[in-house]
Scaffold this motif. Sequence first.
Motif, PDB file in Angstrom:
ATOM      1  N   CYS A 151      -1.373 -17.023  17.820  1.00 19.22           N
ATOM      2  CA  CYS A 151      -2.410 -15.983  17.656  1.00 19.22           C
ATOM      3  C   CYS A 151      -2.306 -14.966  18.792  1.00 19.22           C
ATOM      4  O   CYS A 151      -3.251 -14.772  19.568  1.00 19.22           O
ATOM      5  N   PHE A 152      -1.155 -14.314  18.913  1.00 20.84           N
ATOM      6  CA  PHE A 152      -0.778 -13.625  20.132  1.00 20.84           C
ATOM      7  C   PHE A 152      -1.795 -12.591  20.597  1.00 20.84           C
ATOM      8  O   PHE A 152      -2.232 -12.611  21.753  1.00 20.84           O
ATOM      9  N   TYR A 153      -2.183 -11.653  19.748  1.00 24.50           N
ATOM     10  CA  TYR A 153      -3.095 -10.589  20.183  1.00 24.50           C
ATOM     11  C   TYR A 153      -4.418 -11.182  20.672  1.00 24.50           C
ATOM     12  O   TYR A 153      -4.956 -10.788  21.716  1.00 24.50           O
ATOM     13  N   ALA A 154      -4.961 -12.134  19.907  1.00 22.72           N
ATOM     14  CA  ALA A 154      -6.215 -12.765  20.303  1.00 22.72           C
ATOM     15  C   ALA A 154      -6.031 -13.561  21.594  1.00 22.72           C
ATOM     16  O   ALA A 154      -6.905 -13.560  22.472  1.00 22.72           O
ATOM     17  N   GLN A 155      -4.883 -14.239  21.726  1.00 24.33           N
ATOM     18  CA  GLN A 155      -4.627 -15.024  22.925  1.00 24.33           C
ATOM     19  C   GLN A 155      -4.506 -14.129  24.160  1.00 24.33           C
ATOM     20  O   GLN A 155      -4.923 -14.513  25.260  1.00 24.33           O
ATOM     21  N   CYS A 156      -3.947 -12.938  23.976  1.00 23.09           N
ATOM     22  CA  CYS A 156      -3.873 -11.980  25.089  1.00 23.09           C
ATOM     23  C   CYS A 156      -5.261 -11.687  25.648  1.00 23.09           C
ATOM     24  O   CYS A 156      -5.445 -11.594  26.863  1.00 23.09           O
ATOM     25  N   GLU A 157      -6.240 -11.525  24.760  1.00 23.28           N
ATOM     26  CA  GLU A 157      -7.598 -11.223  25.216  1.00 23.28           C
ATOM     27  C   GLU A 157      -8.215 -12.415  25.928  1.00 23.28           C
ATOM     28  O   GLU A 157      -8.948 -12.251  26.912  1.00 23.28           O
ATOM     29  N   ILE A 158      -7.935 -13.619  25.447  1.00 26.88           N
ATOM     30  CA  ILE A 158      -8.424 -14.828  26.117  1.00 26.88           C
ATOM     31  C   ILE A 158      -7.883 -14.898  27.537  1.00 26.88           C
ATOM     32  O   ILE A 158      -8.613 -15.160  28.503  1.00 26.88           O
ATOM     33  N   VAL A 159      -6.578 -14.654  27.696  1.00 30.42           N
ATOM     34  CA  VAL A 159      -5.948 -14.715  29.014  1.00 30.42           C
ATOM     35  C   VAL A 159      -6.395 -13.552  29.884  1.00 30.42           C
ATOM     36  O   VAL A 159      -6.723 -13.730  31.064  1.00 30.42           O
ATOM     37  N   ARG A 160      -6.433 -12.351  29.326  1.00 27.91           N
ATOM     38  CA  ARG A 160      -6.807 -11.155  30.104  1.00 27.91           C
ATOM     39  C   ARG A 160      -8.209 -11.280  30.687  1.00 27.91           C
ATOM     40  O   ARG A 160      -8.459 -10.905  31.841  1.00 27.91           O
ATOM     41  N   LEU A 161      -9.142 -11.796  29.891  1.00 29.67           N
ATOM     42  CA  LEU A 161     -10.538 -11.866  30.312  1.00 29.67           C
ATOM     43  C   LEU A 161     -10.908 -13.216  30.912  1.00 29.67           C
ATOM     44  O   LEU A 161     -12.045 -13.411  31.341  1.00 29.67           O
ATOM     45  N   GLY A 162      -9.963 -14.156  30.943  1.00 28.40           N
ATOM     46  CA  GLY A 162     -10.249 -15.469  31.517  1.00 28.40           C
ATOM     47  C   GLY A 162     -11.271 -16.248  30.722  1.00 28.40           C
ATOM     48  O   GLY A 162     -12.105 -16.956  31.292  1.00 28.40           O
ATOM     49  N   LEU A 163     -11.216 -16.144  29.387  1.00 27.02           N
ATOM     50  CA  LEU A 163     -12.192 -16.800  28.532  1.00 27.02           C
ATOM     51  C   LEU A 163     -11.765 -18.222  28.190  1.00 27.02           C
ATOM     52  O   LEU A 163     -10.584 -18.580  28.274  1.00 27.02           O
ATOM     53  N   ASP A 164     -12.727 -19.020  27.764  1.00 26.83           N
ATOM     54  CA  ASP A 164     -12.455 -20.373  27.282  1.00 26.83           C
ATOM     55  C   ASP A 164     -11.677 -20.265  25.969  1.00 26.83           C
ATOM     56  O   ASP A 164     -12.125 -19.600  25.031  1.00 26.83           O
ATOM     57  N   PRO A 165     -10.511 -20.909  25.859  1.00 35.17           N
ATOM     58  CA  PRO A 165      -9.710 -20.820  24.633  1.00 35.17           C
ATOM     59  C   PRO A 165     -10.431 -21.319  23.380  1.00 35.17           C
ATOM     60  O   PRO A 165     -10.016 -21.016  22.263  1.00 35.17           O
ATOM     61  N   SER A 166     -11.516 -22.091  23.557  1.00 32.06           N
ATOM     62  CA  SER A 166     -12.250 -22.616  22.405  1.00 32.06           C
ATOM     63  C   SER A 166     -13.220 -21.597  21.809  1.00 32.06           C
ATOM     64  O   SER A 166     -13.820 -21.853  20.760  1.00 32.06           O
ATOM     65  N   ILE A 167     -13.362 -20.430  22.463  1.00 31.21           N
ATOM     66  CA  ILE A 167     -14.256 -19.390  21.934  1.00 31.21           C
ATOM     67  C   ILE A 167     -13.668 -18.833  20.647  1.00 31.21           C
ATOM     68  O   ILE A 167     -12.495 -18.450  20.606  1.00 31.21           O
ATOM     69  N   PRO A 168     -14.453 -18.758  19.564  1.00 37.02           N
ATOM     70  CA  PRO A 168     -13.960 -18.166  18.311  1.00 37.02           C
ATOM     71  C   PRO A 168     -13.880 -16.649  18.427  1.00 37.02           C
ATOM     72  O   PRO A 168     -14.907 -15.970  18.471  1.00 37.02           O
ATOM     73  N   LEU A 169     -12.675 -16.117  18.501  1.00 38.52           N
ATOM     74  CA  LEU A 169     -12.479 -14.700  18.801  1.00 38.52           C
ATOM     75  C   LEU A 169     -11.689 -14.006  17.692  1.00 38.52           C
ATOM     76  O   LEU A 169     -10.678 -14.528  17.215  1.00 38.52           O
ATOM     77  N   ALA A 170     -12.168 -12.829  17.305  1.00 43.05           N
ATOM     78  CA  ALA A 170     -11.446 -11.969  16.367  1.00 43.05           C
ATOM     79  C   ALA A 170     -11.238 -10.616  17.026  1.00 43.05           C
ATOM     80  O   ALA A 170     -12.165 -10.057  17.625  1.00 43.05           O
ATOM     81  N   LEU A 171     -10.015 -10.105  16.943  1.00 43.19           N
ATOM     82  CA  LEU A 171      -9.680  -8.815  17.523  1.00 43.19           C
ATOM     83  C   LEU A 171      -9.711  -7.766  16.415  1.00 43.19           C
ATOM     84  O   LEU A 171      -9.030  -7.902  15.397  1.00 43.19           O
ATOM     85  N   LEU A 172     -10.502  -6.725  16.638  1.00 43.44           N
ATOM     86  CA  LEU A 172     -10.713  -5.699  15.620  1.00 43.44           C
ATOM     87  C   LEU A 172      -9.843  -4.475  15.829  1.00 43.44           C
ATOM     88  O   LEU A 172      -9.560  -4.090  16.971  1.00 43.44           O
ATOM     89  N   GLN A 173      -9.430  -3.864  14.732  1.00 40.04           N
ATOM     90  CA  GLN A 173      -8.949  -2.490  14.725  1.00 40.04           C
ATOM     91  C   GLN A 173      -9.890  -1.737  13.805  1.00 40.04           C
ATOM     92  O   GLN A 173      -9.847  -1.905  12.591  1.00 40.04           O
ATOM     93  N   TRP A 174     -10.775  -0.977  14.428  1.00 39.41           N
ATOM     94  CA  TRP A 174     -11.876  -0.327  13.743  1.00 39.41           C
ATOM     95  C   TRP A 174     -12.766  -1.396  13.103  1.00 39.41           C
ATOM     96  O   TRP A 174     -13.243  -2.274  13.792  1.00 39.41           O
ATOM     97  N   ASN A 175     -12.965  -1.411  11.815  1.00 38.11           N
ATOM     98  CA  ASN A 175     -13.879  -2.393  11.225  1.00 38.11           C
ATOM     99  C   ASN A 175     -13.130  -3.467  10.445  1.00 38.11           C
ATOM    100  O   ASN A 175     -13.610  -3.969   9.425  1.00 38.11           O
ATOM    101  N   SER A 176     -11.966  -3.844  10.933  1.00 39.18           N
ATOM    102  CA  SER A 176     -11.166  -4.854  10.257  1.00 39.18           C
ATOM    103  C   SER A 176     -10.513  -5.772  11.282  1.00 39.18           C
ATOM    104  O   SER A 176      -9.936  -5.303  12.270  1.00 39.18           O
ATOM    105  N   ALA A 177     -10.607  -7.080  11.053  1.00 36.11           N
ATOM    106  CA  ALA A 177     -10.026  -8.048  11.983  1.00 36.11           C
ATOM    107  C   ALA A 177      -8.503  -7.994  11.909  1.00 36.11           C
ATOM    108  O   ALA A 177      -7.918  -8.223  10.854  1.00 36.11           O
ATOM    109  N   LEU A 178      -7.882  -7.686  13.037  1.00 35.79           N
ATOM    110  CA  LEU A 178      -6.428  -7.615  13.122  1.00 35.79           C
ATOM    111  C   LEU A 178      -5.830  -8.976  13.461  1.00 35.79           C
ATOM    112  O   LEU A 178      -4.745  -9.318  13.001  1.00 35.79           O
ATOM    113  N   ALA A 179      -6.514  -9.744  14.282  1.00 35.24           N
ATOM    114  CA  ALA A 179      -6.036 -11.058  14.710  1.00 35.24           C
ATOM    115  C   ALA A 179      -7.227 -11.995  14.861  1.00 35.24           C
ATOM    116  O   ALA A 179      -8.288 -11.583  15.331  1.00 35.24           O
TER     117      ALA A 179
END
Length: 452
Positions: free
Chosen positions: A14-42
């Motif tokens: 889940c590369f794009y989403a994982q980048c945000e987890i690493v960049r922000l130092g978040l818990d990997p168990s957080i359910p994360l969706a990366l948006l491009q405008w109003n659509s989930a990209l990752a």
Amino acid sequence: MSEPRVIILLDLDCFYAQCEIVRLGLDPSIPLALLQWNSALAVNYPARALGIKRGDSFQAIREAGGLALHLEVIPVQPLAEIKTISTNNSCLEGNHSANDESLDAKISEIGDDNNVENNTESIEDAYNKLFRLPQCIRNDIYQKEKNRMRNPREGKASLERYRLASSMIFQVILEGMNKCVGKGNFILERASIDELYLDVTDHCNEILSSSLKEDEEWKNDKCSPLIKISKEEYESVRSLDNGNEDLWRGCEIAKEIRQFVFNRLGFTLSAGVSLNKTLAKLGAGYGKPNNQAIILPHLIPEVMKITKVRKVRNFGGKVGKKVISMLPENKDTMASVAEILTLDSLTKTLGIDMGRWVFDACRGIDNEVVKETVGILTKSITAFKSFPKADYNSITKWIVLLVTDIVNRVEQDTERNCRSPKSCTIQYTSIRGKETSDFNVRFYHVCSILVN
């Protein structure tokens, strides 16, 4: 027929989403969706467990209990003057607040991945500035970015932070491979921003013929593995599959490199190991997330029975749809293709070359070689923007934005990698009613154009 190979496919989870987890130092168990405008990209795996999927809207993500982050946006206005960011401030001592104006300014500047002070900055330095900030700054960036909607009129969505992370990860993989099997003892091919193939056939054969059959020297001297495998563990896997030691050695290499990347950068990868690209890619899919799978020769028919056609490499587009249309209803596995469709029927429908390729692929045969990617570099640099509606006057500002973006990236690539583009292609598509018009022009020897 070509000799058996040992091919590894490494795939970032889940590369794009994982980048945000690493960049922000978040818990990997957080359910994360990366948006491009109003659509989930990752969408990461915890978010998928909530039923969130690619293409879901911001509202759907929030209603399901997921966290939404948006791609960085390059503003449509002329790019602001670049500023230097210093992380040597009071927040390192814990003396800060989220409402502090000076801290907000720093966060705003840090959050813009396109604010690069100079193009001579190394990939590692640029990566560290974005992905290795003090956690106090990461926390405040997170508070500003989480669950924030963006509008397409604001500018162009930027993937620069993911390109940067990809470049850094691939550098670390290359370093790990040089330590693990030795420089020149493998072939590495960049497949995409988050995937690469490794051909380690020669190394595996050499290890097996020279030392593995005699002693355990390869574990310490020839490979310097990061994860030690005891003699008992090795003998256990060999007893289950006598005769494929080279593929099992490929598994060890994959495991070591995955651990090496995680230890250095905190990113997880999945891996597939088998005889060719198609099977290695398939194995990585079965190994997800953060694990790996080996497809042994005698198990290929069984694997094909459970593998859907559209899940196989190069079957996801028009070819896959065409093959599915040739099968009876409720028959959609690779084994179904092998059992039902003859070579003659495939070549008549798909053409001689494609028909032969599909005939082989459904039997686990793929003779495509791993081609070395020099310096693990991308072959092209692209910038584009799509609009629901535009006229000549309003589109000018977008052209300026695209040109500025791509020239900055070319200059940066030239400084980092000592290469220059050979050509430049400008392309646009216009749609009027049901009519579509395409235009493209290519310029050669573009270095002087970009400089001037």
